[in-house]
Write an enzyme that holds these catalytic residues in place. Structure first.
Site, PDB file in Angstrom:
ATOM      1  N   GLU A 194       1.145  -1.171   0.336  1.00  0.00           N
ATOM      2  CA  GLU A 194       0.124   0.062   0.241  1.00  0.00           C
ATOM      3  C   GLU A 194       0.916   1.099  -0.289  1.00  0.00           C
ATOM      4  O   GLU A 194       2.287   1.548   0.638  1.00  0.00           O
ATOM      5  CB  GLU A 194      -0.684   0.209   1.441  1.00  0.00           C
ATOM      6  CG  GLU A 194      -1.546  -1.129   1.144  1.00  0.00           C
ATOM      7  CD  GLU A 194      -2.705  -1.855   2.660  1.00  0.00           C
ATOM      8  OE1 GLU A 194      -1.964  -0.757   3.518  1.00  0.00           O
ATOM      9  OE2 GLU A 194      -2.994  -2.667   2.780  1.00  0.00           O
TER      10      GLU A 194
ATOM     11  N   CYS B 180       4.194  -7.297  15.136  1.00  0.00           N
ATOM     12  CA  CYS B 180       4.177  -6.223  16.316  1.00  0.00           C
ATOM     13  C   CYS B 180       2.594  -7.166  16.143  1.00  0.00           C
ATOM     14  O   CYS B 180       2.277  -7.062  15.541  1.00  0.00           O
ATOM     15  CB  CYS B 180       3.959  -4.134  15.663  1.00  0.00           C
ATOM     16  SG  CYS B 180       5.956  -4.278  16.057  1.00  0.00           S
TER      17      CYS B 180
ATOM     18  N   GLY C  33       6.095  -3.232   6.622  1.00  0.00           N
ATOM     19  CA  GLY C  33       7.631  -4.006   6.084  1.00  0.00           C
ATOM     20  C   GLY C  33       8.613  -2.831   6.854  1.00  0.00           C
ATOM     21  O   GLY C  33       8.378  -1.756   7.930  1.00  0.00           O
TER      22      GLY C  33
ATOM     23  N   LEU D 160       8.560   2.843  19.192  1.00  0.00           N
ATOM     24  CA  LEU D 160       8.512   2.343  20.693  1.00  0.00           C
ATOM     25  C   LEU D 160       7.236   1.797  21.561  1.00  0.00           C
ATOM     26  O   LEU D 160       7.673   0.733  21.932  1.00  0.00           O
ATOM     27  CB  LEU D 160       8.757   3.607  21.653  1.00  0.00           C
ATOM     28  CG  LEU D 160       9.191   3.712  22.540  1.00  0.00           C
ATOM     29  CD1 LEU D 160      11.176   2.787  22.595  1.00  0.00           C
ATOM     30  CD2 LEU D 160       9.515   4.636  23.467  1.00  0.00           C
ATOM     31  N   HIS D 161       6.528   2.052  21.988  1.00  0.00           N
ATOM     32  CA  HIS D 161       5.007   1.135  21.411  1.00  0.00           C
ATOM     33  C   HIS D 161       5.272   0.779  23.335  1.00  0.00           C
ATOM     34  O   HIS D 161       3.705   0.750  23.855  1.00  0.00           O
ATOM     35  CB  HIS D 161       4.570   0.475  20.657  1.00  0.00           C
ATOM     36  CG  HIS D 161       4.460   0.393  19.478  1.00  0.00           C
ATOM     37  ND1 HIS D 161       3.615   1.899  19.005  1.00  0.00           N
ATOM     38  CD2 HIS D 161       5.269   0.567  18.356  1.00  0.00           C
ATOM     39  CE1 HIS D 161       3.669   1.730  17.993  1.00  0.00           C
ATOM     40  NE2 HIS D 161       5.215   1.559  17.591  1.00  0.00           N
TER      41      HIS D 161
ATOM     42  N   ASN E 193      -5.590   0.990  14.973  1.00  0.00           N
ATOM     43  CA  ASN E 193      -6.575   1.243  14.518  1.00  0.00           C
ATOM     44  C   ASN E 193      -7.159  -0.785  14.366  1.00  0.00           C
ATOM     45  O   ASN E 193      -5.752  -1.962  13.963  1.00  0.00           O
ATOM     46  CB  ASN E 193      -6.293   1.239  12.769  1.00  0.00           C
ATOM     47  CG  ASN E 193      -5.694   2.525  12.551  1.00  0.00           C
ATOM     48  OD1 ASN E 193      -6.662   2.903  12.455  1.00  0.00           O
ATOM     49  ND2 ASN E 193      -4.883   3.010  12.229  1.00  0.00           N
TER      50      ASN E 193
ATOM     51  N   CYS F  70      -2.637   1.095   7.728  1.00  0.00           N
ATOM     52  CA  CYS F  70      -1.494  -0.141   6.767  1.00  0.00           C
ATOM     53  C   CYS F  70      -2.246  -1.227   7.230  1.00  0.00           C
ATOM     54  O   CYS F  70      -2.233  -1.734   7.846  1.00  0.00           O
ATOM     55  CB  CYS F  70      -0.386   0.426   7.116  1.00  0.00           C
ATOM     56  SG  CYS F  70       0.963  -0.049   6.858  1.00  0.00           S
TER      57      CYS F  70
END
Length: 379
Positions: free
Chosen positions: A95, A119, A176, A231-232, A307, A350
Protein backbone atom coordinates in the site's frame (compact mmCIF):
# COMPACT_ATOMS: atom_id res chain seq x y z
CA UNK A 1 6.51 -7.49 -20.22
CA UNK A 2 10.27 -7.16 -20.67
CA UNK A 3 12.86 -9.76 -21.49
CA UNK A 4 14.59 -11.63 -18.71
CA UNK A 5 17.86 -9.82 -19.50
CA UNK A 6 16.31 -6.34 -19.52
CA UNK A 7 17.49 -4.00 -16.76
CA UNK A 8 14.86 -1.93 -14.96
CA UNK A 9 16.37 1.56 -14.73
CA UNK A 10 14.20 2.37 -11.70
CA UNK A 11 16.49 0.06 -9.72
CA UNK A 12 19.43 2.47 -10.08
CA UNK A 13 20.29 5.47 -7.93
CA UNK A 14 22.64 8.09 -9.44
CA UNK A 15 25.79 6.09 -8.79
CA UNK A 16 24.25 2.92 -10.18
CA UNK A 17 23.01 4.69 -13.30
CA UNK A 18 26.46 6.19 -13.94
CA UNK A 19 27.96 2.72 -13.68
CA UNK A 20 25.32 1.29 -16.01
CA UNK A 21 25.87 4.02 -18.60
CA UNK A 22 29.61 3.41 -18.30
CA UNK A 23 29.03 -0.24 -19.15
CA UNK A 24 27.42 0.98 -22.39
CA UNK A 25 30.43 3.18 -23.17
CA UNK A 26 28.61 6.38 -22.20
CA UNK A 27 29.86 9.34 -20.15
CA UNK A 28 28.49 10.16 -16.66
CA UNK A 29 26.49 13.19 -17.83
CA UNK A 30 24.27 10.83 -19.82
CA UNK A 31 23.19 9.22 -16.56
CA UNK A 32 22.01 12.60 -15.23
CA UNK A 33 20.03 13.24 -18.40
CA UNK A 34 18.48 9.81 -18.21
CA UNK A 35 17.64 10.22 -14.54
CA UNK A 36 15.86 13.52 -15.17
CA UNK A 37 13.80 12.00 -17.97
CA UNK A 38 12.74 9.10 -15.77
CA UNK A 39 12.11 10.82 -12.45
CA UNK A 40 11.23 14.39 -13.42
CA UNK A 41 9.56 14.06 -16.83
CA UNK A 42 7.93 10.67 -16.14
CA UNK A 43 9.25 9.19 -19.38
CA UNK A 44 8.00 5.67 -19.99
CA UNK A 45 10.15 4.87 -23.02
CA UNK A 46 13.33 6.10 -24.68
CA UNK A 47 12.04 7.54 -27.96
CA UNK A 48 10.95 10.81 -26.37
CA UNK A 49 14.29 11.45 -24.65
CA UNK A 50 15.28 13.93 -27.31
CA UNK A 51 18.54 15.19 -25.79
CA UNK A 52 19.98 11.67 -25.72
CA UNK A 53 21.97 10.56 -28.74
CA UNK A 54 19.94 8.31 -31.02
CA UNK A 55 22.65 5.65 -30.72
CA UNK A 56 22.21 5.60 -26.92
CA UNK A 57 18.44 5.41 -27.23
CA UNK A 58 18.80 2.41 -29.51
CA UNK A 59 21.19 0.74 -27.05
CA UNK A 60 18.75 1.30 -24.20
CA UNK A 61 15.81 -0.05 -26.18
CA UNK A 62 17.57 -3.35 -26.55
CA UNK A 63 18.89 -3.64 -23.01
CA UNK A 64 16.83 -1.61 -20.54
CA UNK A 65 13.29 -0.75 -19.53
CA UNK A 66 11.35 1.51 -17.16
CA UNK A 67 8.95 -0.83 -15.39
CA UNK A 68 6.53 0.57 -12.83
CA UNK A 69 4.64 -1.43 -10.20
CA UNK A 70 1.13 -2.49 -11.22
CA UNK A 71 -1.74 -0.58 -9.58
CA UNK A 72 -4.49 -2.92 -8.42
CA UNK A 73 -6.77 -0.20 -7.08
CA UNK A 74 -6.89 3.51 -6.36
CA UNK A 75 -9.06 4.85 -3.53
CA UNK A 76 -9.83 8.44 -2.56
CA UNK A 77 -11.26 9.23 0.87
CA UNK A 78 -13.78 11.92 1.63
CA UNK A 79 -11.01 13.72 3.56
CA UNK A 80 -8.70 13.74 0.50
CA UNK A 81 -6.49 10.86 1.59
CA UNK A 82 -5.58 8.74 -1.42
CA UNK A 83 -4.52 5.12 -1.21
CA UNK A 84 -3.10 2.90 -3.92
CA UNK A 85 -2.94 -0.86 -3.70
CA UNK A 86 0.10 -2.15 -5.61
CA UNK A 87 0.20 -5.68 -7.01
CA UNK A 88 3.70 -7.13 -6.49
CA UNK A 89 2.87 -10.61 -7.75
CA UNK A 90 2.07 -14.04 -6.34
CA UNK A 91 -1.03 -12.75 -4.58
CA UNK A 92 0.94 -10.12 -2.65
CA UNK A 93 0.12 -6.44 -2.49
CA UNK A 94 1.51 -3.37 -0.75
CA UNK A 95 0.00 0.00 0.00
CA UNK A 96 0.97 3.59 -0.71
CA UNK A 97 -0.95 6.40 0.98
CA UNK A 98 -0.95 10.14 0.22
CA UNK A 99 -2.06 12.45 3.03
CA UNK A 100 -2.78 16.02 1.89
CA UNK A 101 -2.49 18.87 4.36
CA UNK A 102 -2.68 22.61 3.97
CA UNK A 103 1.07 23.22 3.84
CA UNK A 104 2.43 19.84 2.72
CA UNK A 105 1.64 16.52 1.11
CA UNK A 106 2.99 13.39 2.76
CA UNK A 107 3.43 10.05 1.01
CA UNK A 108 3.62 6.89 3.12
CA UNK A 109 5.72 4.28 1.29
CA UNK A 110 6.01 0.51 1.83
CA UNK A 111 9.31 -1.38 1.83
CA UNK A 112 8.28 -5.04 2.13
CA UNK A 113 5.39 -7.30 1.18
CA UNK A 114 4.31 -8.32 4.65
CA UNK A 115 6.61 -7.97 7.64
CA UNK A 116 8.65 -10.37 9.75
CA UNK A 117 8.74 -8.20 12.89
CA UNK A 118 5.16 -9.22 13.76
CA UNK A 119 4.21 -6.44 16.16
CA UNK A 120 1.10 -7.50 18.01
CA UNK A 121 -0.94 -4.41 17.07
CA UNK A 122 -0.01 -4.36 13.37
CA UNK A 123 -2.23 -5.97 10.75
CA UNK A 124 0.66 -6.16 8.28
CA UNK A 125 2.65 -8.38 10.63
CA UNK A 126 -0.26 -10.80 10.94
CA UNK A 127 -0.06 -11.42 7.18
CA UNK A 128 3.45 -12.83 7.56
CA UNK A 129 6.50 -11.91 5.53
CA UNK A 130 6.50 -12.56 1.78
CA UNK A 131 9.50 -10.71 0.35
CA UNK A 132 11.52 -7.53 0.20
CA UNK A 133 10.54 -4.96 -2.38
CA UNK A 134 13.10 -3.94 -4.98
CA UNK A 135 14.42 -0.39 -5.27
CA UNK A 136 12.22 -0.03 -8.37
CA UNK A 137 9.13 -1.07 -6.42
CA UNK A 138 9.94 1.40 -3.63
CA UNK A 139 10.85 4.48 -5.68
CA UNK A 140 8.11 3.48 -8.11
CA UNK A 141 5.57 4.27 -5.41
CA UNK A 142 6.79 7.88 -5.22
CA UNK A 143 7.03 8.19 -9.01
CA UNK A 144 3.53 6.80 -9.47
CA UNK A 145 2.00 8.99 -6.77
CA UNK A 146 3.74 12.23 -7.72
CA UNK A 147 2.72 12.11 -11.36
CA UNK A 148 -0.79 10.78 -10.70
CA UNK A 149 -1.35 13.64 -8.27
CA UNK A 150 0.13 16.19 -10.69
CA UNK A 151 -2.17 14.93 -13.43
CA UNK A 152 -5.21 15.27 -11.16
CA UNK A 153 -4.22 18.90 -10.50
CA UNK A 154 -3.42 19.69 -14.13
CA UNK A 155 0.30 20.04 -13.47
CA UNK A 156 2.67 18.81 -16.15
CA UNK A 157 5.70 16.59 -15.47
CA UNK A 158 9.05 18.36 -15.32
CA UNK A 159 11.52 19.90 -12.87
CA UNK A 160 9.30 22.89 -12.19
CA UNK A 161 10.49 23.49 -8.67
CA UNK A 162 8.93 23.15 -5.27
CA UNK A 163 5.81 25.07 -6.27
CA UNK A 164 4.87 22.27 -8.67
CA UNK A 165 5.75 19.38 -6.39
CA UNK A 166 2.76 17.63 -4.82
CA UNK A 167 4.60 15.18 -2.57
CA UNK A 168 6.66 17.36 -0.23
CA UNK A 169 7.42 14.72 2.42
CA UNK A 170 8.03 10.98 2.30
CA UNK A 171 7.70 8.69 5.29
CA UNK A 172 8.98 5.13 5.12
CA UNK A 173 6.17 4.04 7.41
CA UNK A 174 4.16 1.77 5.16
CA UNK A 175 4.22 -2.01 5.13
CA UNK A 176 7.44 -3.68 6.27
CA UNK A 177 10.53 -2.86 8.33
CA UNK A 178 12.70 -0.63 6.10
CA UNK A 179 15.98 -1.46 7.84
CA UNK A 180 15.48 -5.16 7.12
CA UNK A 181 15.50 -4.25 3.41
CA UNK A 182 18.42 -1.86 3.63
CA UNK A 183 20.04 -2.63 0.26
CA UNK A 184 16.89 -1.62 -1.65
CA UNK A 185 15.59 1.14 0.64
CA UNK A 186 18.75 3.26 0.72
CA UNK A 187 19.13 3.60 -3.08
CA UNK A 188 15.44 4.53 -3.24
CA UNK A 189 15.93 7.22 -0.59
CA UNK A 190 19.00 8.52 -2.43
CA UNK A 191 16.75 9.09 -5.43
CA UNK A 192 14.21 10.87 -3.23
CA UNK A 193 16.98 13.28 -2.17
CA UNK A 194 18.68 13.66 -5.57
CA UNK A 195 18.21 17.03 -7.30
CA UNK A 196 18.11 15.22 -10.64
CA UNK A 197 15.19 13.14 -9.36
CA UNK A 198 12.79 14.32 -6.61
CA UNK A 199 14.97 16.83 -4.75
CA UNK A 200 13.57 16.35 -1.24
CA UNK A 201 15.66 17.46 1.74
CA UNK A 202 16.84 14.98 4.37
CA UNK A 203 14.54 16.66 6.86
CA UNK A 204 11.57 15.77 4.67
CA UNK A 205 12.34 12.06 4.32
CA UNK A 206 11.60 10.06 7.47
CA UNK A 207 12.41 6.41 8.03
CA UNK A 208 10.47 4.56 10.71
CA UNK A 209 12.02 1.53 12.36
CA UNK A 210 11.00 -0.88 15.08
CA UNK A 211 14.58 -0.70 16.34
CA UNK A 212 17.06 -2.68 14.23
CA UNK A 213 20.03 -1.25 16.12
CA UNK A 214 22.97 -2.26 13.85
CA UNK A 215 21.19 -0.92 10.78
CA UNK A 216 20.31 2.32 12.57
CA UNK A 217 24.04 2.84 13.04
CA UNK A 218 24.72 2.03 9.39
CA UNK A 219 22.01 4.41 8.20
CA UNK A 220 23.48 7.15 10.37
CA UNK A 221 26.88 6.62 8.77
CA UNK A 222 25.65 6.38 5.17
CA UNK A 223 22.41 8.33 4.71
CA UNK A 224 21.09 10.04 7.84
CA UNK A 225 17.51 11.09 7.20
CA UNK A 226 14.90 11.99 9.81
CA UNK A 227 14.23 9.03 12.10
CA UNK A 228 11.11 7.73 13.80
CA UNK A 229 11.20 4.79 16.20
CA UNK A 230 8.20 2.54 16.84
CA UNK A 231 8.41 2.41 20.62
CA UNK A 232 4.92 1.48 21.89
CA UNK A 233 5.98 0.45 25.41
CA UNK A 234 7.93 2.03 28.27
CA UNK A 235 9.62 -1.13 29.58
CA UNK A 236 11.22 -4.28 28.19
CA UNK A 237 8.67 -6.71 29.59
CA UNK A 238 5.76 -5.04 27.80
CA UNK A 239 7.72 -4.22 24.65
CA UNK A 240 8.82 -7.86 24.37
CA UNK A 241 5.11 -8.70 24.03
CA UNK A 242 4.16 -5.89 21.66
CA UNK A 243 7.34 -5.63 19.54
CA UNK A 244 9.12 -9.02 19.55
CA UNK A 245 12.27 -7.47 18.07
CA UNK A 246 12.82 -5.94 21.51
CA UNK A 247 14.05 -9.33 22.72
CA UNK A 248 17.03 -8.90 20.39
CA UNK A 249 17.55 -5.15 20.81
CA UNK A 250 16.15 -4.11 24.23
CA UNK A 251 15.33 -0.57 25.22
CA UNK A 252 18.71 0.25 26.71
CA UNK A 253 20.45 -0.61 23.42
CA UNK A 254 17.78 1.15 21.41
CA UNK A 255 18.05 4.40 23.38
CA UNK A 256 21.85 4.34 23.02
CA UNK A 257 21.45 3.87 19.25
CA UNK A 258 19.08 6.85 19.15
CA UNK A 259 21.66 9.00 20.91
CA UNK A 260 24.32 7.96 18.39
CA UNK A 261 22.00 8.67 15.48
CA UNK A 262 21.23 12.18 16.68
CA UNK A 263 24.89 13.13 16.29
CA UNK A 264 24.47 12.96 12.50
CA UNK A 265 20.70 13.35 12.02
CA UNK A 266 19.21 16.23 9.98
CA UNK A 267 16.78 16.92 12.83
CA UNK A 268 17.73 17.42 16.46
CA UNK A 269 15.15 14.98 17.82
CA UNK A 270 13.88 11.44 17.38
CA UNK A 271 10.15 10.91 16.90
CA UNK A 272 8.88 8.10 19.10
CA UNK A 273 5.69 6.49 17.82
CA UNK A 274 3.38 5.02 20.43
CA UNK A 275 0.26 3.03 19.56
CA UNK A 276 -2.39 3.62 22.22
CA UNK A 277 -3.88 0.31 23.42
CA UNK A 278 -6.70 0.27 25.94
CA UNK A 279 -5.59 -1.16 29.27
CA UNK A 280 -2.25 -2.31 27.86
CA UNK A 281 0.13 0.66 27.60
CA UNK A 282 -2.02 3.75 28.10
CA UNK A 283 -2.07 4.61 31.81
CA UNK A 284 -0.57 7.75 33.27
CA UNK A 285 1.93 5.51 35.07
CA UNK A 286 3.01 4.21 31.65
CA UNK A 287 3.46 7.81 30.50
CA UNK A 288 5.70 8.63 33.45
CA UNK A 289 7.70 5.46 32.83
CA UNK A 290 8.03 6.49 29.19
CA UNK A 291 9.50 9.84 30.21
CA UNK A 292 12.07 8.05 32.35
CA UNK A 293 13.20 5.60 29.66
CA UNK A 294 13.60 8.34 27.02
CA UNK A 295 15.01 11.06 29.27
CA UNK A 296 18.46 11.10 27.62
CA UNK A 297 17.12 11.26 24.05
CA UNK A 298 15.86 14.59 22.66
CA UNK A 299 12.52 13.54 21.26
CA UNK A 300 8.90 14.18 20.51
CA UNK A 301 6.04 11.70 20.85
CA UNK A 302 3.47 10.80 18.24
CA UNK A 303 0.57 8.99 19.91
CA UNK A 304 -1.31 6.76 17.49
CA UNK A 305 -4.88 5.63 18.17
CA UNK A 306 -4.94 1.89 17.45
CA UNK A 307 -6.66 0.76 14.25
CA UNK A 308 -8.52 -2.41 15.30
CA UNK A 309 -8.42 -5.61 13.28
CA UNK A 310 -10.02 -8.95 14.23
CA UNK A 311 -6.91 -11.02 14.97
CA UNK A 312 -5.34 -8.57 17.40
CA UNK A 313 -7.54 -8.97 20.47
CA UNK A 314 -6.73 -5.33 21.24
CA UNK A 315 -8.89 -2.23 21.68
CA UNK A 316 -8.18 1.42 20.89
CA UNK A 317 -7.61 3.61 23.93
CA UNK A 318 -10.49 5.90 24.78
CA UNK A 319 -10.04 9.51 23.63
CA UNK A 320 -10.11 10.84 27.18
CA UNK A 321 -7.39 8.37 28.22
CA UNK A 322 -5.21 9.37 25.27
CA UNK A 323 -5.67 12.99 26.34
CA UNK A 324 -4.64 12.22 29.93
CA UNK A 325 -1.61 10.24 28.72
CA UNK A 326 -0.55 13.05 26.40
CA UNK A 327 -0.94 15.64 29.15
CA UNK A 328 1.61 13.85 31.34
CA UNK A 329 4.14 14.10 28.51
CA UNK A 330 3.26 17.70 27.68
CA UNK A 331 3.51 18.75 31.32
CA UNK A 332 7.05 17.35 31.31
CA UNK A 333 7.91 19.69 28.43
CA UNK A 334 7.95 17.09 25.64
CA UNK A 335 6.30 17.95 22.33
CA UNK A 336 3.45 15.47 21.92
CA UNK A 337 0.99 15.02 19.09
CA UNK A 338 -1.93 12.66 18.62
CA UNK A 339 -2.10 11.30 15.09
CA UNK A 340 -5.30 12.28 13.35
CA UNK A 341 -7.15 9.30 11.91
CA UNK A 342 -7.33 9.70 8.13
CA UNK A 343 -9.06 7.74 5.38
CA UNK A 344 -11.23 5.52 7.58
CA UNK A 345 -13.72 5.11 4.73
CA UNK A 346 -11.04 3.54 2.47
CA UNK A 347 -9.34 1.33 5.07
CA UNK A 348 -6.29 3.60 5.03
CA UNK A 349 -4.83 1.99 8.16
CA UNK A 350 -1.66 0.27 7.06
CA UNK A 351 -2.15 -3.33 5.98
CA UNK A 352 -5.94 -3.41 5.75
CA UNK A 353 -6.40 -3.48 1.97
CA UNK A 354 -3.40 -5.74 1.37
CA UNK A 355 -4.67 -8.01 4.11
CA UNK A 356 -7.98 -8.31 2.28
CA UNK A 357 -6.09 -9.24 -0.88
CA UNK A 358 -4.10 -11.84 1.05
CA UNK A 359 -7.32 -13.33 2.41
CA UNK A 360 -8.87 -13.52 -1.07
CA UNK A 361 -5.72 -15.10 -2.48
CA UNK A 362 -5.61 -17.77 0.22
CA UNK A 363 -9.29 -18.51 -0.38
CA UNK A 364 -8.60 -18.80 -4.11
CA UNK A 365 -5.73 -21.19 -3.44
CA UNK A 366 -7.98 -23.37 -1.29
CA UNK A 367 -10.76 -23.42 -3.89
CA UNK A 368 -8.46 -23.80 -6.89
CA UNK A 369 -9.28 -20.40 -8.36
CA UNK A 370 -6.66 -18.05 -9.74
CA UNK A 371 -5.04 -15.82 -7.13
CA UNK A 372 -5.79 -12.56 -8.90
CA UNK A 373 -6.10 -9.23 -7.13
CA UNK A 374 -9.63 -7.87 -7.42
CA UNK A 375 -10.10 -4.14 -7.79
CA UNK A 376 -12.20 -2.54 -5.08
CA UNK A 377 -13.09 1.13 -4.82
CA UNK A 378 -14.68 3.25 -2.16
CA UNK A 379 -18.15 4.53 -2.99
Amino acid sequence: MTSETSVNLLDFDAEGLVAYCGSLGEKPFRAKQLQRWIHQYNAGDFDGMTDLAKSLREKLKGRASIVMPDIASDHVSTDGTRKWLIDVGNGNAVETVFIPEETRGTLCVSSQAGCAVNCRFCSTGKQGFSRNLSTAEIIGQLRMAEFALRASLGRAPGPNGKAERVVTNVVMMGMGEPLLNYSAVVPAMRLMLDDNAYGLSRRRVTLSTSGVVPMMDRLGAELPVALAVSLHAPNDALRDELVPLNKKYPLRELMAACQRYLKVAPRDFITFEYCMLDGVNDTEAHARELLAVTRDVPCKFNLIPFNPFPESGLIRSKPEQIKRFAQVLIDAGVVTTVRKTRGDDIDAACGQLAGAVKDRTRLAERTGAAGKIIEVRAV
